[in-house]
Design an enzyme around this catalytic site. Structure first.
Site, PDB file in Angstrom:
ATOM      1  CB  CYS A  57      43.132  35.452  31.927  1.00 51.57           C
ATOM      2  SG  CYS A  57      43.004  34.229  33.221  1.00 51.57           S
ATOM      3  CB  CYS A 114      40.870  36.124  34.771  1.00 52.91           C
ATOM      4  SG  CYS A 114      42.608  35.717  34.993  1.00 52.91           S
TER       5      CYS A 114
END
Length: 105
Positions: free
Chosen positions: A32, A35
């Site tokens: 991600c 993230c």
């Protein structure tokens, strides 16, 4: 310091051990992008707020924890006090993350 959670048991133990302290949980995944972007900031907050417990849950490694916490997207930040969820939001929003910590601590 950010504690990496490896299992549902470890997650529950971390919440129990926190007592009255605020617990901030970062639900993320290695693949991600957002993230990865907010991870260093999350770690810097753990240095700044020594009275707050910071946990990191990889949703791929701990699908049971992510599912129990009803995490739908990454990153999701959840906030717990005395084992109860007291806040949550999704997205790599640094300002909101720090503001929420200040509000709940």
């Amino acid at each position: 310091m950010v504690k990496q959670i490896e299992s549902k048991t470890a997650f529950q133990e971390a919440l129990d051990a926190a007592g009255d302290k605020l617990v901030v949980v970062d639900f993320s995944a290695t693949w991600c992008g957002p993230c990865k972007m907010i991870k260093p900031f999350f770690h810097s907050l753990s240095e700044k707020y020594s009275n707050v417990i910071f946990l990191e849950v990889d949703v791929d490694d701990c699908q049971d924890v992510a599912s129990e916490c009803e995490v739908k997207c990454m990153p999701t930040f959840q906030f717990f006090k005395k084992g109860q969820k007291v806040g949550e939001f999704s997205g790599a929003n640094k300002e909101k993350l720090e503001a929420t910590i200040n509000e709940l601590v």
